[in-house]
Design an enzyme around this catalytic site. Sequence first.
Site, short mmCIF file in Angstrom:
data_model
loop_
_atom_site.label_atom_id
_atom_site.label_comp_id
_atom_site.label_asym_id
_atom_site.label_seq_id
_atom_site.Cartn_x
_atom_site.Cartn_y
_atom_site.Cartn_z
N GLY A 76 -4.05 -9.87 1.09
CA GLY A 76 -3.78 -8.91 0.87
C GLY A 76 -3.49 -8.55 -0.48
N SER A 77 -2.45 -7.46 -0.87
CA SER A 77 -2.79 -6.83 -1.72
C SER A 77 -2.01 -7.41 -2.76
CB SER A 77 -1.77 -5.54 -1.89
OG SER A 77 -1.73 -4.80 -0.70
N THR A 78 -1.53 -9.14 -2.85
CA THR A 78 -1.48 -9.38 -3.93
C THR A 78 -2.09 -10.31 -4.70
OG1 THR A 78 -1.89 -11.85 -2.00
CG2 THR A 78 0.22 -10.85 -2.76
#
Length: 482
Positions: free
Chosen positions: A212-214
């Site tokens: 995801g956004s990591t």
Amino acid sequence: MNKTIRRTSVFVLILVLALLGRATWVQAYEGKALADDKKNRRQTIAQYAQPLGNIVVAGSPVTGSKRTEGTDLAYQRTYTDGELYAAVTGYSSQAYGATQLEGIYSDVLDGTDDRLKNPLDAITRKQQEPGTVVTTIDPAVQKAAYEALGNKKGAAVAVDPATGRILAMVSTPSYDPSKIAGTTDGDAWKALTTDEDKPLVNRALRQPLPPGSTFKLVVAAAALEDGLYGSVDTATKSPDPYTLPNTRTVLKNENASAPCENATIRTALRYSCNNVFAKMAADLGQDKVKAMAEKFGFNDTELDVPVRAYASVYPSKMDKAQTALTGIGQFDVTATPLQMAMVSAVIAHDGLLAAPHMVSQVVDSDGDALTSYKDGDTERIVSSSTAEQLRSAMVTVVEKGTGTNAAISGAEVGGKTGTAQHGENNSKTPYAWFTSYAKDPATGKQVAVAVMIEDSGAARSEVSGNGLAAPVAQKMMAAALK
């Protein structure tokens, strides 16, 4: 001597020589292969003929051995706080073999490693006193991670950015290796191997999932290193809403009111703006994003810590829309918690990656080192300037953005949240991620952490990196800085 007797004598002599030759071959050349054959019961008898050597955490063994009765296997492996350390030790079972550190160092721990023997012992194959495996695990950080994860399905890793020492490695649900250490543990083994939650899988190393956004940290690093944007405070060219290239698919932001249009990298990380990083990945192109991902450790099929981690993947052969989706850690991007901890460790350590490892030494019974693992064996991944800018932006995420639950009083803390889609059309509960670092300016201590929550049992609307994963990371970082 007549001709018939002479020929018979020669034939018999040839048979005798052939028999002697075969016996010599079996004993001298095939003996070790036969002795090492997994079907050879004597190998297992020898392995458990004496107490096994120990795996040590902070100077204290977390393993042991006990005398058995009614079996030809004299000793059986035991574990102290087995569930707490299972992701580190693995198991050593008389019936089911050995995994993790128990498996890698089985010859050292049972005394059969040739390095433990003098030349005479090597010839006679005399079994020696076993060796010891000394880990880098910090029991306080390990316990903080285990207790914070609780009954959630997930994993957490903590790394010292400067040395590469793995301070904690936890995978939940866990299991007690003592319950499958013997020869009569069939029911316990069946329960573990048929459990849908797969407690025997080390999720920290061996279950790559969409980050995801990591993953936006990797894309931001690529953009800064490439010069696509001069700094984290330069406005990007990012329309909101953003339509994926050559499609009619509009990529939405989690927070519709966030100031994501043409946002700077700092603002885009703070609000986790999908439009900014999707377009950034598309503008950079898959080759540049892939090159940066691989510098951080993605696509490495030989990452040994010393247990081998499954490769985190950045894909190839994508169209531009798919490349855009990788910019927000979706499409076919996958990562382990170890990998995302490495990303934060690089940023914390001024752009340098110290090779991660969870064993410091393997020693013999006299304490002499058989193998030593170097601390601080570093490689430059990004420039010092890029690392400094990303740290600053990550601090903004924790102080003013989506990662406020990771804050620690008196410490510099930077982080990045992630919520990754799961299932076709995101039909299943998303994965919650958080990767971060913390530094204590007073002591100089630092730590990098990654937490992945695969399933917490929470309602879908309650799943977020800040809500589920960041509190776990906060407790781990606080323990590491004490």
